[in-house]
Design an enzyme around this catalytic site. Structure first.
Site, PDB file in Angstrom:
ATOM      1  CE  LYS A  84       5.677  -3.888   4.306  1.00  0.00           C
ATOM      2  NZ  LYS A  84       4.255  -3.671   4.672  1.00  0.00           N
ATOM      3  CB  SER A 159       2.494  -4.478   1.170  1.00  0.00           C
ATOM      4  OG  SER A 159       2.606  -4.051   2.523  1.00  0.00           O
ATOM      5  CB  SER A 183       0.425  -4.831   4.694  1.00  0.00           C
ATOM      6  OG  SER A 183      -0.104  -4.348   3.483  1.00  0.00           O
TER       7      SER A 183
END
Ligand SMILES: [Zn+2]
Lengths: 512, 515
Positions: A84, A159, A183
């Site tokens: 990420k 996210s 997330s």
């Protein structure tokens, strides 16, 4: 031993690791297969913000070399991974989905990234995310949204929608995530993948660009519970660079995932999570999963957590407060974007800071900075930040009371399946409600996991079930998750992701 | 700006007749730990700019702080030495504001949970009066970087062409020590302020926690001053009951002398404003060392809101009572008590001791005595030529002597040469000149310059005979019992011997021959 599918991107990380250990395949082959897949489908999905082809292949060659030399390697050595974009990677761009960090090349690796490198996992690239992890859809990424492989018009969650869509579109067998209010878990739920938010402090935060320091937790994402456990074991453990890191060994998550045993466990269904506002199809899959757990030998009871009702409100005071302070460092002075104000001759430092922050931050980030700045202001602090901290303590008490009666708690992960891109963009409150079931775990610091529970009847899209455990008892997530996963896959007649569209990439050969 | 015209001031004595001053002092001390407060970077002063930095102290995205245990220990020791309570549990807090030399745009500090609180320090004034300064708190924080503004006339950011920032200082451990309002000092307020900062400096030096070099910024003082109407003597109950006036905060007063001057100036300035019917603006003031005045800085208002909240990246500091007691055991003798002990050991009068303290020579004399000199000789030599020259250079004696390589061992050696009879007093002065000129140790200087009392009794006797013969009238007086007259002959004998004789021996010989 399981035979590998001809398309290596369809294999589980555990199977790839076995084959790599037996030297029937090389890391370069596996890594190249994924790079090819990325080239074929990422134009549609937009999971990656940066693909590090050369770096990944170099790492793959290095781990193959170490294996040839007879070095003893970690369990996942040679299995490629997507990271990420909120985690710093030395020499590789890190943007956090924000314009303000465009072009920034970190001079250091996050501890998690160091662990991945030391364990020999080639890093394929950096995955898309809502700007600074603020959002539930990736629509707040400054670089455009990622798409849900189940339906490209829909959100992949957020996210960490880059990481979830990477897994669901077979562009990587593993990915990292961070979870501040859901997330990791909500993106897993809406893409039929698996994700764990470990106990707060279970995985180092050093090198994670902070959203809300007291809530942020990095964790593993995979397509199976065992894969996720294997990655959890690599990422976890004490880090002297993170003061809030737990000084204890990683819980026995892999052992728990392999044992997959819920017999004699007491499972609590949280009364407050799952009623009004939950999509019927999501609710139906959840109820079936609970029934399955009972069949598998667990005892199921209903548990009430009355203060969860206030979790969302408290969260949206604590998070913006901490974020407003954490994001203050983006001031154009030392790194990242620098914008000079228009029409100003010899602008002052203050004017450059203001112009840069105006141009570099998106609306959602600005919204939360303003909220947080307000909540911390003198005269408002007690009413907002102070009250929110009291609610936080009450939520922790609810968890304590629940865990005095049961071993784990369960709920639907998200109230709905994936919504359409653009549907909630203009309505922040509707977007925030997506995290209503996941936020309590962050406020209390307890671990949580999402695994697929099936497809909702209304729209044929994935739904997820959330499992929550007491702090430091992360292994219980894997016991329950793996047992339920096995029973569900058995019922479905194969992994649920086999039903997702193939996206017209390389011929999707089914796993044997 | 330095072009600003000076404000009106009232004569100090007149001001004291009308107003009662109240002060508050905030002192920032940089700890001399090997590494910074929250990272492993070194803290050496004067290194190449931006050479002692890392992701943590540069505030790079993702970096996290880890508390320096040594700094916490120092903070606790400082708290204990200031007679403070030590918190059983306390947290760091973020102080949020934007400034280019602050990498994170918040300072990791402490807010409502300081590590040490509620203490006091007894301060001795020059005449021996003791004033008790109440300590509000001592808390831990990190220093900021340092901005250098290039171009423009003032060295301030306004008018500069560009600015450079050095982050070497960012993250150096700081302890901020805050007094309670210092009341009842009356006209002696400026003197009390200076004596407090001086006593604090001595204490911190004795604790060995900081370099406490005000000129290098490792100790910095902000002085708050306010006035209230005079209604009685400073310590009268009625006077103490008068509400405090509006205060100003004079920033970065960075020498002991300036602390006294700045407080005195602000008292006179406030008095002129208040006496003229005006009111004091709550603001920060800049102190100008060259002109001896303060000028207006930032106006403090409600707009200045640091939005403090507990630092979520750090865990609370919770020293056990055992740890605190163990640290208490490491405290040095308090400087005040230590001075009393040394004065008695050395047999100095109060006046002599005060001279030594004011010259900053206590440690030098202590080491010189330890190296074998008598206390009297140690004082005589240090407070003589070296002290005079240090004053001339505007330096303190310790720095001056260190710069020249003059050590306590040298002084002890010099004293040894005198007591052994090798040098007389005037020869010893010449030897000290040689040592100060870098010619080597006292023995080496005496050897090189051929300075040595003549030990040959034959030569001395011949000189005595010659002088007696040349001064028959003086000799007659001595024979008549006027022993005091021998002095005149001794002088001449010394001249004959070109100074290289023991005057005592010459006297003995003269008296022996004439009695
Ligand atoms: Zn550093």
């Amino acid at each position: 031993m399981t035979d590998l599918p001809t398309d290596l991107t369809r294999a589980t990380a555990a199977d790839l690791a076995d084959a790599l250990a037996r030297k029937t395949i090389s890391s370069v082959e596996v890594t190249q297969a994924h790079l090819d897949r990325i080239a074929a489908v990422d134009g549609q999905v937009h999971s990656y913000l940066h693909v590090d082809t050369d770096g990944a292949l170099a790492q793959a060659r290095a781990v193959d070399e170490r294996r040839r030399a007879g070095e003893s390697l970690g369990a996942l050595a040679g299995v490629p991974i997507a990271v990420k974009d909120v985690m710093t990677t030395k020499g590789v761009p890190t943007t956090c989905g924000s314009r303000i960090l465009e072009g920034w090349i970190p001079p250091y690796d996050a501890t998690v990234v160091t662990k991945l490198r030391e364990s020999g996992l080639p890093i394929l690239g950096k995955t898309n995310m809502d700007e600074f992890a603020m959002g539930s859809s990736t629509e707040h990424s400054a670089y455009g949204p990622s798409h849900n492989p189940w339906d490209l018009d829909r959100i992949p969650g957020g996210s960490g929608g880059g990481s979830s869509s990477v897994l669901a579109s077979f562009q990587a067998p593993l990915a990292t995530g961070t979870d501040t209010g859901g997330s990791i878990r909500q993106p897993a739920a809406v893409t039929a993948t698996v994700g764990t938010k470990p106990t707060y402090g279970g995985v180092s935060r050093y090198g994670l660009v902070a959203l809300a320091s007291s809530l942020d937790q990095a964790g593993p994402c995979g397509r199976t519970v065992l894969d996720t456990a294997l990655l959890h074991a690599v990422m976890g453990g004490h880090d002297p660079m993170d003061s809030t890191s737990i000084d204890a060994p990683v819980p026995p998550v892999v052992e728990a995932a392999r044992a997959a045993d819920v017999r004699g466990m007491k499972i609590g269904v949280v009364k407050e999570l799952g009623g009004e506002g939950y999509q019927p199809g999501v609710r139906a899959r959840f109820d079936e999963s609970v029934a399955l757990l009972e069949e598998l030998g667990a005892e199921v009871v209903e548990v009430s957590c009355p203060n969860f009702e206030y979790a969302l409100a408290a969260y949206y005071l604590i998070l913006p407060s901490e974020a407003s302070s954490n994001l203050a460092k983006f001031d154009a002075m030392r790194y990242g974007l620098r914008v000079l104000p228009e029409g100003v001759d010899a602008p002052s430092a203050e004017q450059v800071m203001a112009a840069t922050r105006d141009a570099g931050f998106g609306d959602e980030v600005k919204r939360r900075i303003i909220l947080g700045t307000y909540a911390l202001s003198s005269g408002y602090y007690d009413a907002y930040y102070g009250s929110a901290q009291k609610v936080r303590a009450l939520i922790a008490q609810d968890f304590d009371a629940a865990y005095s009666k049961v071993d784990v708690l369960v709920s639907p992960t998200a109230p709905t399946t994936a919504f359409r891109l653009g549907d909630k963009l203009e309505d922040p409150m509707a977007m925030y409600l997506n995290d209503i079931a996941t936020i309590p775990a962050n406020l209390a610091g307890v671990p949580g996991m999402s695994i697929p529970s099936g497809l909702a009847d209304e729209d044929g899209l994935p739904a997820g079930i959330q499992i929550l455990a007491p702090a430091t008892k992360d292994e219980r997530l894997y016991s329950v998750g793996a047992a339920l996963e096995a029973a569900l896959v058995d019922r479905w007649g194969g992994p649920i992701l086999d039903r997702a569209p193939s996206l017209g990439g390389a011929a999707a050969a089914k796993g044997a | 700006m330095s072009t600003a015209t000076a404000d009106a001031v009232m004569d100090y004595d007149e001001a004291m007749g009308k107003f009662d001053p109240v002060m508050g002092l905030e002192v920032h001390v940089e700890l001399h730990t090997a590494t910074k407060m929250f990272c492993g970077c070194p803290t050496e002063f004067g290194a190449e700019p931006n050479s002692q930095v890392c992701p943590v102290c540069l505030g790079l995205p993702g970096a996290l702080p880890v508390v320096n245990e040594k700094a916490v220990e120092s903070a606790i020791r400082i708290g204990l030495a200031l007679n403070c309570e030590i918190a059983e549990w306390c947290r760091f807090a973020r102080k949020n504001y934007f400034y280019p030399d602050m990498p994170k745009n918040f300072q990791t500090s402490q807010y409502d949970e300081p590590i040490a609180f509620e203490g006091h320090l007894d301060v001795e004034l020059e005449d021996g009066t003791v004033y008790r300064v109440e300590i509000e708190r001592a808390h831990m924080e990190e220093d900021t970087g340092k901005s250098l503004h290039i171009g423009g006339a003032t060295g301030r950011i306004h008018g500069a062409d560009h600015s450079l920032v050095d982050y070497n200082r960012a993250g150096i451990p700081l302890i901020e020590i805050v007094t309670k309002p210092m009341v009842g000092a009356g006209e002696r307020a400026p003197e009390v302020a200076k004596a407090y900062v001086s006593a604090l400096r001595d204490l911190l030096r004795a604790l060995d926690v900081s370099d406490v070099k005000m000129e290098q910024g490792s100790m910095r003082c902000d002085a708050n001053v306010s006035l209230r109407p005079r209604v009685g003597a400073p310590l009268d109950e009625a006077q103490l009951a008068v509400p405090l006036g509006t205060r100003t905060e004079t920033k970065n007063v960075n020498s002991l002398r300036s602390v006294e001057r700045a407080v005195r100036y602000e008292i006179s300035r406030h008095a002129a404003i208040l006496d003229g019917g005006g009111s004091i603006l709550q603001e920060t003031r800049h102190w100008h060392e060259d002109t001896g005045i303060t000028t207006s800085g930032r106006v403090k208002s409600d707009a200045e809101d640091y939005r403090y909240f507990p630092e979520p990246d750090l865990v609370p500091v919770a020293p056990t009572r055992e740890t605190v007691e163990a640290l208490r055991g490491t405290l040095p003798e308090p400087p005040g008590l230590r001075r009393k002990r040394l004065q008695s050991d050395w047999g100095y009068s109060d006046l002599e001791m005060r001279d030594v303290v004011n010259a900053g020579a206590v440690e030098l004399i202590e080491e010189t005595v330890a190296a074998g000199a008598s206390a009297g000789a140690a004082k005589k030599w240090w407070l003589g030529e070296p002290s005079r020259r240090a004053n001339g250079e505007g330096q303190d004696i310790v720095t001056y002597a260190a710069g020249l390589g003059l050590t306590p061992a040298h002084i002890a050696e010099l004293d040894g040469l005198v007591t052994a009879g090798r040098l007389n007093d005037s020869m010893a002065r010449q030897v000290l000149d040689g040592v100060l000129a870098g010619e080597g140790t006292p023995t080496a200087v005496a050897d090189a310059r051929g300075l040595e009392l003549v030990q040959d009794d034959g030569a001395l006797e011949a000189a005595v005979d010659k002088v007696i013969e040349a001064n028959p009238d003086v000799a007659a007086k001595i024979r008549d019992g006027k022993v005091a007259a021998a002095g005149a002959l001794i002088g001449q004998v010394m001249k004959e011997m070109k100074g290289q004789a023991d005057a005592g021996k010459a006297r003995e010989l003269i008296l022996a021959k004439l009695q």
